[in-house]
Design a protein around this motif. Structure first.
Motif, PDB file in Angstrom:
ATOM      1  N   GLY A  54       0.822  -1.198   0.000  1.00 18.15           N
ATOM      2  CA  GLY A  54       0.000   0.000   0.000  1.00 18.15           C
ATOM      3  C   GLY A  54       0.862   1.256   0.000  1.00 18.15           C
ATOM      4  O   GLY A  54       2.101   1.196  -0.021  1.00 18.15           O
ATOM      5  N   GLY A  55       0.185   2.393   0.045  1.00 20.35           N
ATOM      6  CA  GLY A  55       0.879   3.671  -0.027  1.00 20.35           C
ATOM      7  C   GLY A  55       1.864   3.871   1.109  1.00 20.35           C
ATOM      8  O   GLY A  55       2.923   4.489   0.920  1.00 20.35           O
TER       9      GLY A  55
ATOM     10  N   THR B 242       4.994   1.913   0.154  1.00 21.96           N
ATOM     11  CA  THR B 242       5.766   2.477  -0.967  1.00 21.96           C
ATOM     12  C   THR B 242       6.335   3.854  -0.610  1.00 21.96           C
ATOM     13  O   THR B 242       7.412   4.218  -1.087  1.00 21.96           O
ATOM     14  CB  THR B 242       4.940   2.523  -2.276  1.00 21.96           C
ATOM     15  OG1 THR B 242       3.722   3.234  -2.064  1.00 21.96           O
ATOM     16  CG2 THR B 242       4.613   1.128  -2.781  1.00 21.96           C
ATOM     17  N   ASP B 243       5.638   4.615   0.250  1.00 23.19           N
ATOM     18  CA  ASP B 243       6.213   5.897   0.717  1.00 23.19           C
ATOM     19  C   ASP B 243       7.519   5.638   1.470  1.00 23.19           C
ATOM     20  O   ASP B 243       8.517   6.349   1.295  1.00 23.19           O
ATOM     21  CB  ASP B 243       5.254   6.628   1.662  1.00 23.19           C
ATOM     22  CG  ASP B 243       4.237   7.496   0.927  1.00 23.19           C
ATOM     23  OD1 ASP B 243       4.122   7.389  -0.313  1.00 23.19           O
ATOM     24  OD2 ASP B 243       3.544   8.294   1.598  1.00 23.19           O
TER      25      ASP B 243
ATOM     26  N   PRO C 261       2.518  -1.025  -6.432  1.00 22.82           N
ATOM     27  CA  PRO C 261       1.422  -0.743  -5.492  1.00 22.82           C
ATOM     28  C   PRO C 261       0.372  -1.843  -5.532  1.00 22.82           C
ATOM     29  O   PRO C 261       0.037  -2.342  -6.615  1.00 22.82           O
ATOM     30  CB  PRO C 261       0.852   0.585  -6.009  1.00 22.82           C
ATOM     31  CG  PRO C 261       1.224   0.639  -7.455  1.00 22.82           C
ATOM     32  CD  PRO C 261       2.525  -0.101  -7.589  1.00 22.82           C
TER      33      PRO C 261
ATOM     34  N   THR D   1      -2.587  -1.542  -3.436  1.00 26.51           N
ATOM     35  CA  THR D   1      -3.883  -1.004  -2.998  1.00 26.51           C
ATOM     36  C   THR D   1      -4.377  -0.020  -4.053  1.00 26.51           C
ATOM     37  O   THR D   1      -3.596   0.499  -4.862  1.00 26.51           O
ATOM     38  CB  THR D   1      -3.791  -0.238  -1.661  1.00 26.51           C
ATOM     39  OG1 THR D   1      -2.918   0.892  -1.829  1.00 26.51           O
ATOM     40  CG2 THR D   1      -3.284  -1.122  -0.536  1.00 26.51           C
TER      41      THR D   1
ATOM     42  N   GLY E 256      -2.656   3.236  -3.503  1.00 27.09           N
ATOM     43  CA  GLY E 256      -1.267   3.180  -3.950  1.00 27.09           C
ATOM     44  C   GLY E 256      -1.157   3.324  -5.456  1.00 27.09           C
ATOM     45  O   GLY E 256      -0.276   4.019  -5.970  1.00 27.09           O
TER      46      GLY E 256
ATOM     47  N   ALA F 284      -0.319   7.179  -4.456  1.00 28.91           N
ATOM     48  CA  ALA F 284       0.933   7.179  -3.688  1.00 28.91           C
ATOM     49  C   ALA F 284       2.171   6.763  -4.485  1.00 28.91           C
ATOM     50  O   ALA F 284       3.250   7.333  -4.309  1.00 28.91           O
ATOM     51  CB  ALA F 284       0.777   6.291  -2.454  1.00 28.91           C
ATOM     52  N   ALA F 285       2.022   5.766  -5.354  1.00 32.06           N
ATOM     53  CA  ALA F 285       3.223   5.254  -6.039  1.00 32.06           C
ATOM     54  C   ALA F 285       3.635   6.120  -7.226  1.00 32.06           C
ATOM     55  O   ALA F 285       4.727   5.961  -7.772  1.00 32.06           O
ATOM     56  CB  ALA F 285       2.973   3.816  -6.506  1.00 32.06           C
TER      57      ALA F 285
ATOM     58  N   CYS G 154       1.159  -1.668 -11.768  1.00 33.06           N
ATOM     59  CA  CYS G 154      -0.134  -1.817 -11.083  1.00 33.06           C
ATOM     60  C   CYS G 154      -0.843  -3.060 -11.589  1.00 33.06           C
ATOM     61  O   CYS G 154      -1.399  -3.056 -12.701  1.00 33.06           O
ATOM     62  CB  CYS G 154      -1.028  -0.612 -11.360  1.00 33.06           C
ATOM     63  SG  CYS G 154      -0.296   0.972 -10.934  1.00 33.06           S
TER      64      CYS G 154
END
Ligand SMILES: NC(=O)c1ccc[n+]([C@@H]2O[C@H](COP(=O)([O-])OP(=O)(O)OC[C@H]3O[C@@H](n4cnc5c(N)ncnc54)[C@H](O)[C@@H]3O)[C@@H](O)[C@H]2O)c1
Ligand SMILES: O=C(O)C(=O)C[C@@H](O)[C@H](O)[C@H](O)COP(=O)(O)O
Ligand SMILES: [Zn+2]
Length: 357
Positions: A103-104, A107-108, A127, A129, A132, A136-137, A164
């Motif tokens: 999830g985000g 990956t963050d 990602p 999610t 994500g 986020a990604a 993805c």
């Protein structure tokens, strides 16, 4: 299923690949200069990391699977320091690569670990999610939280590629899926109202990975993000629009000790931003009301009542602030983002009353 590819421009362009079977692209993205690959993943999701590690091992890399705490608990300095130690033990050099899977939050963290290790090594993000994939990604924002606030430490470090696999979405917990929808709806309000039409036409479908428009919603939101970050990677202006709803959202997340889902907080934050704009005479009431309607239709929260002075204090340190001036992304209409600079305290409190009611 066919794959779609969205290019993110800038100094080092990269692709976001959307579809199924996307892992086939992983070895090429890691590249032939790398020998060792660190695969950062949530400890509760070894099954998600397994195919990633397998694809890399098959391609001949030495793979180190590095589990980190699940969700937001990963975005902590102690966890980051643990990754640095693992990278050192694995002998990661500047030609080696970090792959973030999850999830985000994961990956963050993985992105920031890559940005900070040896002053920057290549990263590839996978990602798993909805949030994500659509947010986020993509775009190179990486970072961690500190007790004083959300994402206050980080770096802009774009990945070499984003893969993805839409099949990953089917195992997602419903509430986490809905959280991702908030960022998709955000993309609808700031830039692509067709997203709102799709969600409103079939809210139930939108709230499920099996819905008829999942792929289109994902692709549209990614295109909004890619267009914006291609033009303004480091948030000198345009990129701020992606922060719609986030000023209050981040204060809520901190107040809730980072236990509140990001997208749920963003949903409330967007309603707050819409009320600010409406009360300032900039946004028609029906567009403000549309926020509540579309978010509620998919099960997202639109109200929140807690200590206003505390939230107000936290908002001061928002990254869009300049000196003592608080700045919000607001809408002057659908897909017409603007800025509200230095709003007076009565307006801030009045908009909060609309959210708290
Ligand atoms: N960098 C950016 O531009 C950016 C943009 C938006 C959000 N974010 C950050 O992203 C984070 C939120 O991301 P999120 O919503 O993905 O939350 P998350 O990373 O906490 O993941 C949510 C939950 O889903 C689980 N999970 C992940 N993939 C799964 C799968 N395929 N099946 C089953 N469970 C799965 C995770 O283990 C976790 O428990 C926040 O920290 C937010 O600040 C960053
Ligand atoms: O990519 C961006 O820019 C965003 O603002 C996207 C947001 O959805 C995301 O939550 C981001 O991490 C927030 O950034 P921050 O700079 O406010 O921490
Ligand atoms: Zn966000």
């Amino acid at each position: 299923m066919t794959q779609a590819r969205v290019q993110v421009g800038g100094a080092d362009p990269y692709d976001v690949v959307i579809g199924t079977g996307v892992l086939a692209e992983l070895p090429a993205l890691v590249g032939d200069r790398a020998r060792t690959v660190a695969v950062v993943h949530a400890e509760g999701l070894p099954e998600i990391a397994r195919p990633v590690c397998g694809a890399l091992e098959e391609a001949g890399y030495t793979v180190h699977a590095l589990p980190v705490p699940d969700g937001e608990a990963a975005k902590e300095v102690g966890v980051l320091a643990g990754l640095w130690s693992s990278f050192a033990r694995a002998g990661m050099t500047r030609t080696d690569v970090v792959v973030g899977v999850g999830g985000g939050a994961t990956t963050d963290l993985a992105g920031f670990a890559a940005a900070s290790w040896l002053r920057g090594v290549r990263s590839v993000l996978v990602p798993t999610t909805l949030l994500g994939m659509v947010d986020a990604a993509v775009g190179g924002k990486t970072g961690i939280n500190v007790p004083e606030g959300k994402n206050l430490v980080g770096a802009f470090h774009p990945p070499a590629g984003v893969l993805c696999d839409l099949a990953a979405l089917v195992t997602m917990p419903h509430d986490d899926y809905i959280s991702g929808l908030a960022e998709i709806i955000k993309a609808g309000f700031i830039a692509d109202p067709a997203i709102l039409d799709l969600v409103e036409a079939d809210p139930e479908g939108a709230a499920s990975p099996a819905g008829p428009h999942t792929r289109e919603l994902v692709e549209r939101a990614i295109r909004v993000k890619a267009d914006v970050v291609s033009a303004d990677l480091k948030e000198s202006g345009l990129r701020e629009i992606l922060n719609y709803g986030h000023t209050l959202a981040h204060a809520i997340e901190k107040a809730e000790d980072y236990k509140f889902r990001h997208g749920h907080a963003v949903a409330i934050g967007m309603v707050y931003a819409a009320e600010l704009a409406r009360l300032a005479g900039r946004l028609p009431a029906d567009v403000a009301e549309r926020h509540r309607a579309v978010l509620t239709s998919v099960g997202l929260p639109v109200s929140y009542a807690a200590d206003w002075p505390g939230l107000r204090e936290t908002m001061t340190i928002d990254k869009k602030s300049r000196g003592a001036t608080l700045r919000f992304v607001v809408l002057d209409g659908l897909a017409e983002p603007g800025r509200l600079e230095g709003p007076d305290e009565d307006l801030l409190a009045a908009a909060y009353r609309e959210v708290a009611r």
